[in-house]
Design a protein around this motif. Structure first.
Motif, PDB file in Angstrom:
ATOM      1  N   THR A 275       1.350  -1.123   0.042  1.00 33.03           N
ATOM      2  CA  THR A 275       0.335   0.131  -0.046  1.00 33.03           C
ATOM      3  C   THR A 275       0.588   1.288  -0.214  1.00 33.03           C
ATOM      4  O   THR A 275       0.858   2.370  -0.855  1.00 33.03           O
ATOM      5  CB  THR A 275      -0.980  -0.218   1.279  1.00 33.03           C
ATOM      6  OG1 THR A 275      -1.732  -1.819   1.678  1.00 33.03           O
ATOM      7  CG2 THR A 275      -1.878   0.993   1.111  1.00 33.03           C
ATOM      8  N   ARG A 276       1.892   0.755   0.719  1.00 32.10           N
ATOM      9  CA  ARG A 276       2.889   2.445   0.807  1.00 32.10           C
ATOM     10  C   ARG A 276       3.682   2.743  -0.369  1.00 32.10           C
ATOM     11  O   ARG A 276       3.444   3.669  -1.414  1.00 32.10           O
ATOM     12  CB  ARG A 276       3.720   1.937   1.981  1.00 32.10           C
ATOM     13  CG  ARG A 276       4.777   3.580   1.588  1.00 32.10           C
ATOM     14  CD  ARG A 276       6.045   3.408   3.079  1.00 32.10           C
ATOM     15  NE  ARG A 276       6.363   4.111   3.267  1.00 32.10           N
ATOM     16  CZ  ARG A 276       7.935   4.087   3.725  1.00 32.10           C
ATOM     17  NH1 ARG A 276       7.640   3.717   5.300  1.00 32.10           N
ATOM     18  NH2 ARG A 276       8.545   4.991   3.989  1.00 32.10           N
ATOM     19  N   GLN A 277       4.309   1.427  -1.016  1.00 29.33           N
ATOM     20  CA  GLN A 277       4.305   1.327  -2.464  1.00 29.33           C
ATOM     21  C   GLN A 277       4.270   2.141  -3.064  1.00 29.33           C
ATOM     22  O   GLN A 277       4.055   2.912  -4.113  1.00 29.33           O
ATOM     23  CB  GLN A 277       5.479   0.383  -3.214  1.00 29.33           C
ATOM     24  CG  GLN A 277       5.771   0.380  -4.733  1.00 29.33           C
ATOM     25  CD  GLN A 277       6.421  -1.565  -4.504  1.00 29.33           C
ATOM     26  OE1 GLN A 277       5.993  -2.251  -4.182  1.00 29.33           O
ATOM     27  NE2 GLN A 277       6.705  -1.361  -5.637  1.00 29.33           N
ATOM     28  N   MET A 278       2.452   1.346  -3.661  1.00 26.99           N
ATOM     29  CA  MET A 278       1.445   2.156  -4.210  1.00 26.99           C
ATOM     30  C   MET A 278       1.010   3.448  -3.958  1.00 26.99           C
ATOM     31  O   MET A 278       1.437   3.849  -5.048  1.00 26.99           O
ATOM     32  CB  MET A 278       0.156   1.108  -3.973  1.00 26.99           C
ATOM     33  CG  MET A 278      -0.851   1.631  -5.200  1.00 26.99           C
ATOM     34  SD  MET A 278      -2.516   0.922  -4.460  1.00 26.99           S
ATOM     35  CE  MET A 278      -3.779   2.081  -5.107  1.00 26.99           C
ATOM     36  N   ILE A 279       1.073   5.026  -2.806  1.00 24.60           N
ATOM     37  CA  ILE A 279       0.851   5.508  -2.688  1.00 24.60           C
ATOM     38  C   ILE A 279       2.258   6.297  -3.187  1.00 24.60           C
ATOM     39  O   ILE A 279       1.994   7.254  -3.421  1.00 24.60           O
ATOM     40  CB  ILE A 279       0.527   5.765  -1.071  1.00 24.60           C
ATOM     41  CG1 ILE A 279      -0.531   5.530  -0.453  1.00 24.60           C
ATOM     42  CG2 ILE A 279       0.541   7.450  -1.224  1.00 24.60           C
ATOM     43  CD1 ILE A 279      -1.138   5.033   0.482  1.00 24.60           C
ATOM     44  N   ALA A 280       3.216   5.448  -2.783  1.00 25.41           N
ATOM     45  CA  ALA A 280       4.631   6.161  -3.089  1.00 25.41           C
ATOM     46  C   ALA A 280       4.687   6.377  -4.639  1.00 25.41           C
ATOM     47  O   ALA A 280       5.197   7.785  -5.490  1.00 25.41           O
ATOM     48  CB  ALA A 280       5.903   4.983  -2.506  1.00 25.41           C
ATOM     49  N   GLU A 281       4.414   5.951  -5.672  1.00 28.18           N
ATOM     50  CA  GLU A 281       4.171   5.363  -6.790  1.00 28.18           C
ATOM     51  C   GLU A 281       3.463   6.481  -7.581  1.00 28.18           C
ATOM     52  O   GLU A 281       3.593   7.326  -8.649  1.00 28.18           O
ATOM     53  CB  GLU A 281       5.074   4.129  -7.723  1.00 28.18           C
ATOM     54  CG  GLU A 281       5.978   3.213  -6.730  1.00 28.18           C
ATOM     55  CD  GLU A 281       6.434   1.840  -7.552  1.00 28.18           C
ATOM     56  OE1 GLU A 281       5.344   1.321  -8.068  1.00 28.18           O
ATOM     57  OE2 GLU A 281       7.161   1.668  -6.766  1.00 28.18           O
ATOM     58  N   GLN A 282       2.190   5.816  -7.043  1.00 26.43           N
ATOM     59  CA  GLN A 282       0.752   6.470  -7.632  1.00 26.43           C
ATOM     60  C   GLN A 282       0.653   7.815  -7.233  1.00 26.43           C
ATOM     61  O   GLN A 282      -0.336   8.395  -8.108  1.00 26.43           O
ATOM     62  CB  GLN A 282      -0.231   5.294  -7.480  1.00 26.43           C
ATOM     63  CG  GLN A 282       0.226   4.328  -8.983  1.00 26.43           C
ATOM     64  CD  GLN A 282      -0.440   3.213  -9.058  1.00 26.43           C
ATOM     65  OE1 GLN A 282      -1.508   3.560  -8.502  1.00 26.43           O
ATOM     66  NE2 GLN A 282      -0.128   1.933  -9.922  1.00 26.43           N
ATOM     67  N   GLY A 283       0.525   8.242  -6.141  1.00 29.45           N
ATOM     68  CA  GLY A 283       0.444   8.787  -5.589  1.00 29.45           C
ATOM     69  C   GLY A 283      -1.743   8.870  -5.358  1.00 29.45           C
ATOM     70  O   GLY A 283      -2.266   7.362  -5.205  1.00 29.45           O
ATOM     71  N   PRO A 284      -1.982   9.762  -5.127  1.00 25.53           N
ATOM     72  CA  PRO A 284      -3.202   9.544  -3.736  1.00 25.53           C
ATOM     73  C   PRO A 284      -4.488   9.113  -5.013  1.00 25.53           C
ATOM     74  O   PRO A 284      -5.971   9.235  -4.406  1.00 25.53           O
ATOM     75  CB  PRO A 284      -3.696  10.440  -2.324  1.00 25.53           C
ATOM     76  CG  PRO A 284      -3.189  11.091  -3.446  1.00 25.53           C
ATOM     77  CD  PRO A 284      -2.356  11.035  -4.511  1.00 25.53           C
ATOM     78  N   GLU A 285      -4.227   9.401  -5.557  1.00 28.10           N
ATOM     79  CA  GLU A 285      -5.607   9.112  -6.679  1.00 28.10           C
ATOM     80  C   GLU A 285      -6.615   7.895  -6.948  1.00 28.10           C
ATOM     81  O   GLU A 285      -4.929   7.164  -7.392  1.00 28.10           O
ATOM     82  CB  GLU A 285      -4.805  10.196  -8.600  1.00 28.10           C
ATOM     83  CG  GLU A 285      -4.962  11.793  -8.446  1.00 28.10           C
ATOM     84  CD  GLU A 285      -5.686  12.615  -7.806  1.00 28.10           C
ATOM     85  OE1 GLU A 285      -7.248  12.231  -8.210  1.00 28.10           O
ATOM     86  OE2 GLU A 285      -5.957  13.115  -6.723  1.00 28.10           O
ATOM     87  N   GLY A 286      -7.408   8.031  -7.626  1.00 25.80           N
ATOM     88  CA  GLY A 286      -7.566   6.258  -6.923  1.00 25.80           C
ATOM     89  C   GLY A 286      -7.370   5.480  -6.190  1.00 25.80           C
ATOM     90  O   GLY A 286      -7.751   4.414  -6.003  1.00 25.80           O
ATOM     91  N   LEU A 287      -7.000   5.790  -5.004  1.00 26.50           N
ATOM     92  CA  LEU A 287      -6.955   5.142  -3.897  1.00 26.50           C
ATOM     93  C   LEU A 287      -8.373   4.845  -3.600  1.00 26.50           C
ATOM     94  O   LEU A 287      -9.229   5.730  -2.642  1.00 26.50           O
ATOM     95  CB  LEU A 287      -6.389   6.303  -2.797  1.00 26.50           C
ATOM     96  CG  LEU A 287      -6.044   5.441  -1.739  1.00 26.50           C
ATOM     97  CD1 LEU A 287      -5.019   4.393  -1.444  1.00 26.50           C
ATOM     98  CD2 LEU A 287      -5.376   6.446  -0.395  1.00 26.50           C
ATOM     99  N   SER A 288      -8.531   3.606  -3.483  1.00 24.11           N
ATOM    100  CA  SER A 288      -9.316   2.758  -2.491  1.00 24.11           C
ATOM    101  C   SER A 288      -8.999   1.313  -2.179  1.00 24.11           C
ATOM    102  O   SER A 288      -7.719   1.055  -2.401  1.00 24.11           O
ATOM    103  CB  SER A 288     -10.742   2.329  -3.251  1.00 24.11           C
ATOM    104  OG  SER A 288     -10.151   1.819  -4.610  1.00 24.11           O
ATOM    105  N   LEU A 289      -9.934   0.539  -1.417  1.00 24.19           N
ATOM    106  CA  LEU A 289      -9.614  -0.186  -0.722  1.00 24.19           C
ATOM    107  C   LEU A 289      -9.688  -1.967  -2.257  1.00 24.19           C
ATOM    108  O   LEU A 289      -8.356  -2.911  -1.736  1.00 24.19           O
ATOM    109  CB  LEU A 289     -11.137  -1.180  -0.195  1.00 24.19           C
ATOM    110  CG  LEU A 289     -10.503  -1.783   0.875  1.00 24.19           C
ATOM    111  CD1 LEU A 289      -9.751  -1.549   2.042  1.00 24.19           C
ATOM    112  CD2 LEU A 289     -12.375  -2.680   1.548  1.00 24.19           C
ATOM    113  N   ARG A 290     -10.407  -1.123  -3.330  1.00 24.30           N
ATOM    114  CA  ARG A 290     -10.329  -2.063  -4.682  1.00 24.30           C
ATOM    115  C   ARG A 290      -9.561  -1.732  -4.911  1.00 24.30           C
ATOM    116  O   ARG A 290      -8.384  -3.231  -5.782  1.00 24.30           O
ATOM    117  CB  ARG A 290     -11.716  -2.424  -5.565  1.00 24.30           C
ATOM    118  CG  ARG A 290     -12.198  -3.095  -5.943  1.00 24.30           C
ATOM    119  CD  ARG A 290     -12.674  -2.808  -6.908  1.00 24.30           C
ATOM    120  NE  ARG A 290     -13.378  -3.633  -6.216  1.00 24.30           N
ATOM    121  CZ  ARG A 290     -14.908  -3.320  -5.932  1.00 24.30           C
ATOM    122  NH1 ARG A 290     -15.584  -2.138  -6.096  1.00 24.30           N
ATOM    123  NH2 ARG A 290     -15.508  -3.857  -4.979  1.00 24.30           N
ATOM    124  N   ALA A 291      -8.939  -0.686  -5.426  1.00 22.71           N
ATOM    125  CA  ALA A 291      -7.606  -0.973  -5.718  1.00 22.71           C
ATOM    126  C   ALA A 291      -6.131  -1.119  -5.058  1.00 22.71           C
ATOM    127  O   ALA A 291      -5.453  -2.079  -5.584  1.00 22.71           O
ATOM    128  CB  ALA A 291      -7.142   1.186  -6.217  1.00 22.71           C
TER     129      ALA A 291
END
Length: 191
Positions: free
Chosen positions: A18-34
């Motif tokens: 999850t941290r890697q996802m935010i670090a690389e993609q930012g907060p756009e589209g952040l959801s439980l499913r994503a």
């Protein structure tokens, strides 16, 4: 065949991914499913480990804050001054520019939206680092609270400036441009 991990190991992996996802993609589209997709699992599977996006984000943000504090502490010189502390924070920030920008964007979204799952976390985490307070009390005993408030305000302004920048910011260089002026203003609060 899916890997079998212990509950704690899977939970740790989810936090890391999850941290890697935010670090690389930012907060756009952040959801439980994503997040679940990014972790290679289903949303119900993710809910087995975290009771929603809010507790997951809070765990990620707490872990990230602990990692940052460890990095600052490791990089500090012996017997640091408040200026050493501030310089160290800026230097360490240079080691993860894109991650910092993406987490700053998350913070901006969360603070602006009371319904955001990280809103409460960021409201609670607005106080200065304990090290900042301790060093300000030692060096500027006449008004350590004002010193920490000014530093926080300057850093928040720089973070917003960096977030708006089209190019990768140089945290340390930008901090150095204002640091002498900021610390010269603090001299009146020394003993």
């Amino acid at each position: 065949m899916a890997r079998r991990l212990s509950l704690e190991a899977r939970r740790s992996e989810i936090l890391q991914r999850t941290r890697q996802m935010i670090a690389e993609q930012g907060p756009e589209g952040l959801s439980l499913r994503a997040v679940a997709r990014w972790c290679g699992m289903s949303a119900p599977g993710l809910l087995h480990h975290f009771d929603g996006l809010k507790p997951l984000l809070e765990a990620v943000l707490r872990e990230r804050a602990e990692d940052e504090m460890a990095a600052y502490t490791a990089a500090l010189p012996a017997n640091p001054t408040l200026r050493d502390w501030a310089d160290t924070v800026a230097r360490v920030a240079m080691t993860r520019v894109e991650e910092n920008r993406n987490f700053d964007a998350l913070e901006t979204q969360a603070i602006a939206n009371p319904d955001h799952p990280a809103h409460d976390f960021y409201l609670m985490e607005t106080r200065p680092f304990a090290a900042t307070i301790t060093l300000a009390e030692e060096e500027y005993p006449r008004n350590p609270q004002l010193v920490t408030e000014v530093l926080s305000t300057v850093v928040d302004g720089l973070r917003m400036h960096w977030l708006r920048s089209r190019e990768a910011p140089n945290y340390f260089e930008d901090w150095q441009r204002v640091a002498d002026t900021v610390f010269a203003g603090f001299e009146q609060y020394r003993a």
